[in-house]
Design a protein around this motif. Structure first.
Motif, PDB file in Angstrom:
ATOM      1  N   PRO A  76       0.949  -1.333  -0.580  1.00  0.00           N
ATOM      2  CA  PRO A  76       0.265  -0.133   0.151  1.00  0.00           C
ATOM      3  C   PRO A  76       0.804   1.546  -0.463  1.00  0.00           C
ATOM      4  O   PRO A  76       1.790   1.589   0.744  1.00  0.00           O
ATOM      5  N   LEU A  77       0.317   1.822  -0.946  1.00  0.00           N
ATOM      6  CA  LEU A  77       1.148   3.342  -1.181  1.00  0.00           C
ATOM      7  C   LEU A  77       0.813   4.033   0.483  1.00  0.00           C
ATOM      8  O   LEU A  77       0.372   4.495   0.347  1.00  0.00           O
ATOM      9  N   THR A  78       2.112   5.057   0.868  1.00  0.00           N
ATOM     10  CA  THR A  78       1.225   5.832   1.643  1.00  0.00           C
ATOM     11  C   THR A  78       2.538   6.888   2.081  1.00  0.00           C
ATOM     12  O   THR A  78       3.330   7.030   0.637  1.00  0.00           O
ATOM     13  N   TYR A  79       2.296   7.992   1.678  1.00  0.00           N
ATOM     14  CA  TYR A  79       3.005   9.708   1.933  1.00  0.00           C
ATOM     15  C   TYR A  79       3.478   9.716   3.507  1.00  0.00           C
ATOM     16  O   TYR A  79       3.935  11.404   3.735  1.00  0.00           O
ATOM     17  N   LYS A  80       3.041   9.453   4.465  1.00  0.00           N
ATOM     18  CA  LYS A  80       3.463   9.658   5.632  1.00  0.00           C
ATOM     19  C   LYS A  80       4.120   9.610   6.627  1.00  0.00           C
ATOM     20  O   LYS A  80       5.376   9.046   6.019  1.00  0.00           O
ATOM     21  N   VAL A  81       5.117  10.363   7.022  1.00  0.00           N
ATOM     22  CA  VAL A  81       6.625  10.221   8.048  1.00  0.00           C
ATOM     23  C   VAL A  81       6.317   9.052   8.548  1.00  0.00           C
ATOM     24  O   VAL A  81       5.720   8.433   9.494  1.00  0.00           O
ATOM     25  N   LYS A  82       7.533   7.684   8.214  1.00  0.00           N
ATOM     26  CA  LYS A  82       7.302   7.047   9.477  1.00  0.00           C
ATOM     27  C   LYS A  82       7.892   7.359  11.002  1.00  0.00           C
ATOM     28  O   LYS A  82       8.816   7.658  11.289  1.00  0.00           O
ATOM     29  N   VAL A  83       6.819   6.685  11.672  1.00  0.00           N
ATOM     30  CA  VAL A  83       7.139   7.195  13.016  1.00  0.00           C
ATOM     31  C   VAL A  83       6.707   6.024  14.123  1.00  0.00           C
ATOM     32  O   VAL A  83       5.413   5.301  13.549  1.00  0.00           O
ATOM     33  N   PRO A  84       7.871   5.454  14.771  1.00  0.00           N
ATOM     34  CA  PRO A  84       9.464   6.028  15.586  1.00  0.00           C
ATOM     35  C   PRO A  84       9.878   5.885  13.415  1.00  0.00           C
ATOM     36  O   PRO A  84       9.563   5.141  12.686  1.00  0.00           O
ATOM     37  N   CYS A  85      11.055   6.839  13.577  1.00  0.00           N
ATOM     38  CA  CYS A  85      11.746   6.651  12.798  1.00  0.00           C
ATOM     39  C   CYS A  85      12.930   5.633  12.609  1.00  0.00           C
ATOM     40  O   CYS A  85      13.132   5.167  14.188  1.00  0.00           O
ATOM     41  N   PRO A  86      12.764   4.291  11.798  1.00  0.00           N
ATOM     42  CA  PRO A  86      13.282   3.221  11.407  1.00  0.00           C
ATOM     43  C   PRO A  86      14.971   3.011  12.647  1.00  0.00           C
ATOM     44  O   PRO A  86      15.789   2.113  12.698  1.00  0.00           O
ATOM     45  N   SER A  87      15.498   4.757  12.126  1.00  0.00           N
ATOM     46  CA  SER A  87      16.763   4.264  12.598  1.00  0.00           C
ATOM     47  C   SER A  87      17.349   4.772  13.314  1.00  0.00           C
ATOM     48  O   SER A  87      18.231   4.504  14.680  1.00  0.00           O
ATOM     49  N   GLN A  88      16.230   5.154  14.758  1.00  0.00           N
ATOM     50  CA  GLN A  88      15.493   5.343  16.077  1.00  0.00           C
ATOM     51  C   GLN A  88      17.013   5.995  16.150  1.00  0.00           C
ATOM     52  O   GLN A  88      17.895   6.184  17.637  1.00  0.00           O
ATOM     53  N   GLY A  89      17.249   7.938  15.197  1.00  0.00           N
ATOM     54  CA  GLY A  89      18.934   8.404  15.936  1.00  0.00           C
ATOM     55  C   GLY A  89      17.776   9.751  16.082  1.00  0.00           C
ATOM     56  O   GLY A  89      18.849  10.459  16.177  1.00  0.00           O
ATOM     57  N   HIS A  90      16.883   9.754  15.764  1.00  0.00           N
ATOM     58  CA  HIS A  90      16.431  11.143  16.336  1.00  0.00           C
ATOM     59  C   HIS A  90      15.002  11.078  17.237  1.00  0.00           C
ATOM     60  O   HIS A  90      14.748  10.130  17.163  1.00  0.00           O
ATOM     61  N   ALA A  91      14.397  12.076  17.911  1.00  0.00           N
ATOM     62  CA  ALA A  91      13.650  12.746  18.150  1.00  0.00           C
ATOM     63  C   ALA A  91      12.122  11.753  17.178  1.00  0.00           C
ATOM     64  O   ALA A  91      12.353  12.662  15.873  1.00  0.00           O
ATOM     65  N   PRO A  92      10.924  11.763  17.297  1.00  0.00           N
ATOM     66  CA  PRO A  92      10.247  11.849  15.903  1.00  0.00           C
ATOM     67  C   PRO A  92       9.213  13.026  15.777  1.00  0.00           C
ATOM     68  O   PRO A  92       9.516  13.934  16.709  1.00  0.00           O
ATOM     69  N   TRP A  93       8.870  12.473  14.825  1.00  0.00           N
ATOM     70  CA  TRP A  93       8.502  13.925  13.931  1.00  0.00           C
ATOM     71  C   TRP A  93       7.458  14.277  14.345  1.00  0.00           C
ATOM     72  O   TRP A  93       6.541  13.665  15.299  1.00  0.00           O
ATOM     73  N   PRO A  94       6.974  15.510  14.657  1.00  0.00           N
ATOM     74  CA  PRO A  94       7.939  16.448  14.155  1.00  0.00           C
ATOM     75  C   PRO A  94       9.152  17.067  15.486  1.00  0.00           C
ATOM     76  O   PRO A  94       9.659  18.197  14.175  1.00  0.00           O
ATOM     77  N   ALA A  95       9.474  16.182  16.167  1.00  0.00           N
ATOM     78  CA  ALA A  95      10.554  17.093  17.186  1.00  0.00           C
ATOM     79  C   ALA A  95      11.808  16.867  15.837  1.00  0.00           C
ATOM     80  O   ALA A  95      13.076  17.809  15.695  1.00  0.00           O
ATOM     81  N   GLY A  96      12.044  15.976  15.153  1.00  0.00           N
ATOM     82  CA  GLY A  96      12.707  15.368  13.786  1.00  0.00           C
ATOM     83  C   GLY A  96      12.284  14.789  12.752  1.00  0.00           C
ATOM     84  O   GLY A  96      11.603  14.217  13.189  1.00  0.00           O
ATOM     85  N   ILE A  97      13.100  14.353  11.727  1.00  0.00           N
ATOM     86  CA  ILE A  97      13.213  13.739  10.188  1.00  0.00           C
ATOM     87  C   ILE A  97      14.559  13.941   9.935  1.00  0.00           C
ATOM     88  O   ILE A  97      15.728  14.463   9.797  1.00  0.00           O
TER      89      ILE A  97
END
Length: 655
Positions: free
Chosen positions: A192-213
């Protein structure tokens, strides 16, 4: 150092030290997987072969394993078995109890697809070709490149027959030739196609969106392009009466109308592995019509009841789409309408396109070919609009998966120009965070060259549409044989009343019709009239709201009145006539039936004037009888001696 990982979940990058243990890499890999079984995790330096279980590499560092900066590691694993359901059995004859473990299958394996999907999965879908006398040099039982069957996605065949889109199952065969089988070992090919920001980030290297991306969690740039496939290839209206009855409200008021299409999906032989939506009825929800539009609520009132009711038809039905009118009579000739939807203006407005995407997102199609168990939607958008010569015709569309994903990500909005879609701006509000990636579309300039242009701030709505053909069958055989009963939610124009039902049943003589087992000499004409009158979707739906018939009896009712042999063999009514709900309805019919009028001539004991001849009394009685047949239509107020149950002017039931 940087270590790249590739698995069935995607591509990932991890920053690790050369002296890091393999266990650290394994932990990061497991964070990117979906319910992986760690004991089955393997790594390899090749896409196929040389797999090594990580359980045998414990304690070793990445440097010791020969991994260097930028190396690509291929990972595979098996999904973890679902938590087992333990069923304990008590001790028997002193023996210890036994425990049975029950495990569940993958999500997509448990999906119950539509009957038409099951049909096409059982077929190879190949396009047969006859022997070519010019090139085939073999015998009658031979085969060569000139006569062998074509694949259902063959581009030359589609071009030759002017087929613009691949069917859903032909597209499946193209992207994954083996995906048509039901093998559980195959990974579903449709994501399924999605254009949303992945939350939480797969890299786990920053705070989740919108705090970081970062690049790992933000959606990629979007290039709008025509969708190569369509979920439904054709819209078929079972009878022209369905459309005519729907249009009567607009003809009477001039206000636009909306209705949900009730029908089913069938195989469509005009397209390789095609699917068509067959419309059997239109249900009109509560709405407020205007001259240039309408407003309604979604989800609509009574939706769960209607969905459950139509499932019990002789052929299970569902909601296959919706239809609305957009008609505006011309000033010069009120019998013709303004031609407003064409290639130089728009086919669906931006507001209608966003509404269609919202409805399609809410009604996904169950699919064994998607890891989520659903993919896209088969709901069709139909518009009753004017043709170039001012007549009324149906136009059918769907919106693309890109349109649905953009609406789901809250990226687009309607504009003042109906043929233009606006792209929203980024919004990092904590409660309604919105990230809008770059959006592009391609077009041919005045020199015939393909140009790529930014879709911000707006782009043509046609980039989001998928055309669907439409038509009527040559030999109509609708499930519902009647469309004369008052339609729901038309206040002031048509009213659904129990009194109208009881009056019609009394006129037909329904209380005198019994189960054929008890009345072998029953009147066949009465049964035929009753069967045809009952076979009306609007009547059946209304009876379900009267509380006179139970839910189980309603299922028998709709199954009976949609029987393919209902009018040919009226004994199929027997199951309905034997229900408690029908007996209750007949009791009310008998009690509400008017008493038969007595003779207007007084008897000899009460005659006031002995000089008045008997033929005068007979003449008065005849005049009273004639005047009793004068009736006023509640819809158009036409007063006349109507010969039937419908008004001779507007054609609506007299009630």
């Amino acid at each position: 150092m940087l270590v790249r990982i590739r698995s069935k979940d995607g591509n990932f990058r991890f920053e690790l030290s050369p002296t890091s243990s393999i266990s650290e890499l394994v932990n990061k890999i497991l964070e990117t997987t979906v319910d992986a079984d760690p004991s089955t995790l393997t790594i390899s330096n090749q896409p196929r072969g040389n797999e090594t279980k990580v359980s045998g590499l414990r304690g070793r560092s990445l440097e010791a394993l020969g991994l260097k900066h930028g190396d690509l590691v291929f990972v595979s694993y098996q999904a973890r078995a679902a938590p087992s359901t333990s069923v304990e059995q008590g001790d028997v004859d002193g023996q210890p109890s036994t425990v049975k473990s029950v495990t569940t299958k993958n999500v997509w394996d448990a999906v119950q697809e539509d009957a038409v999907d099951s049909y096409w999965r059982s077929k190879d879908g190949k396009i047969p070709r006859g022997r070519d006398s010019r090139f085939c040099k073999h015998g009658a039982n031979g085969m060569c490149d000139y006569c062998m069957p074509l694949e259902p996605y063959d581009s030359a065949h589609h071009t030759e027959h002017s087929i613009k889109h691949l069917s859903y199952h032909a597209y499946l065969r193209k992207i994954a030739p083996t995906s048509s089988s039901d093998s559980a070992s195959l990974l579903p090919p449709l994501a399924p196609l999605t254009y949303k920001v992945k939350v939480p980030c797969p890299s786990q290297g920053h705070a989740p969106w919108p705090a970081g991306i970062c690049t790992a969690c933000q959606p990629s740039a979007i290039t709008l392009q025509p969708q190569p496939f369509r979920m439904v290839d054709h819209l078929e209206i079972a009878s022209t009466d369905i459309i005519d009855r729907f249009l009567q409200a607009w003809r009477a008021t001039g206000l636009q109308r909306f209705g949900w299409l009730i029908g089913r999906y069938e195989a469509y032989d005009k397209v390789p592995m095609g699917i068509k939506a067959v419309v059997e009825a239109i249900y009109e929800p509560p709405q407020e019509g205007e001259l240039d539009g309408l407003s309604l609520g979604v989800p609509w009132e009574g939706e769960p009841r209607i969905r459950e009711l139509v499932k019990s038809a002789s052929v299970p039905l569902t909601i296959v789409g919706y239809i609305f009118t957009d008609l505006d009579p011309t000033v010069e000739d009120r019998t013709k309408n303004v031609y407003k939807r064409h290639s130089q203006s728009y086919f669906l407005s931006s507001l209608e396109t966003i509404f269609a995407a919202t409805i399609q997102n809410a009604n996904p199609t169950p699919s064994k070919s998607s890891p989520t168990g659903s993919f896209a939607s088969r709901l069709v958008t139909a518009v009753l609009t004017a043709t170039e010569d001012g007549q009324v015709d149906v136009a059918a569309y769907q919106v693309s998966e890109q349109a649905c994903a953009m609406v789901d990500a809250d990226m687009i909005e309607a504009s003042v120009d109906p043929g233009i879609v606006r792209v929203k701006e980024d919004d990092q509000n904590k409660d309604s965070a919105r990230y809008v990636p770059d959006v592009f579309y391609r077009y041919k300039n005045e020199y015939g060259l393909e140009v790529k242009k930014s879709a911000k701030p707006c782009f043509p709505v046609e980039y989001l549409l998928v055309n669907v053909t439409h038509g009527f069958p040559q030999n109509p055989s609708p499930l519902f044989r009647s469309a004369k009963f008052a339609i729901e939610n038309r206040p002031g124009l048509e009213d659904q009343r129990v009194e109208s039902v009881l009056s019609a049943l009394a006129k037909i003589g329904a209380p005198d019709i019994h189960d054929s087992r008890h009345s072998a000499n029953d009147d066949g004409q009465k049964r035929f009239e009753l069967a045809r009158w009952l076979s009306d979707m609007h009547l059946v739906s209304f009876l379900g709201t009267t509380q006179l018939i139970s839910e189980s009896d309603m299922n028998i009712l709709i199954r009976t009145v949609t029987s393919p042999t209902l009018l040919e063999d009226t004994t199929s009514l027997d199951a309905l006539l034997a229900t408690d709900g029908w007996q209750t309805l007949m009791t009310f019919t008998r009690e509400s039936a008017p008493q038969r009028p007595t003779s207007s001539a007084p008897d000899s004991s009460s005659r006031m004037d002995e000089d008045i001849p008997q033929d005068v009394f007979d003449q008065i009685a005849a005049q009273d009888s004639d005047s009793s047949r004068i009736r006023v239509c509640p819809h158009c107020t036409f007063e006349n001696e109507h010969s039937g149950s419908d008004c001779e002017v507007c054609g609506l039931p007299l009630g």
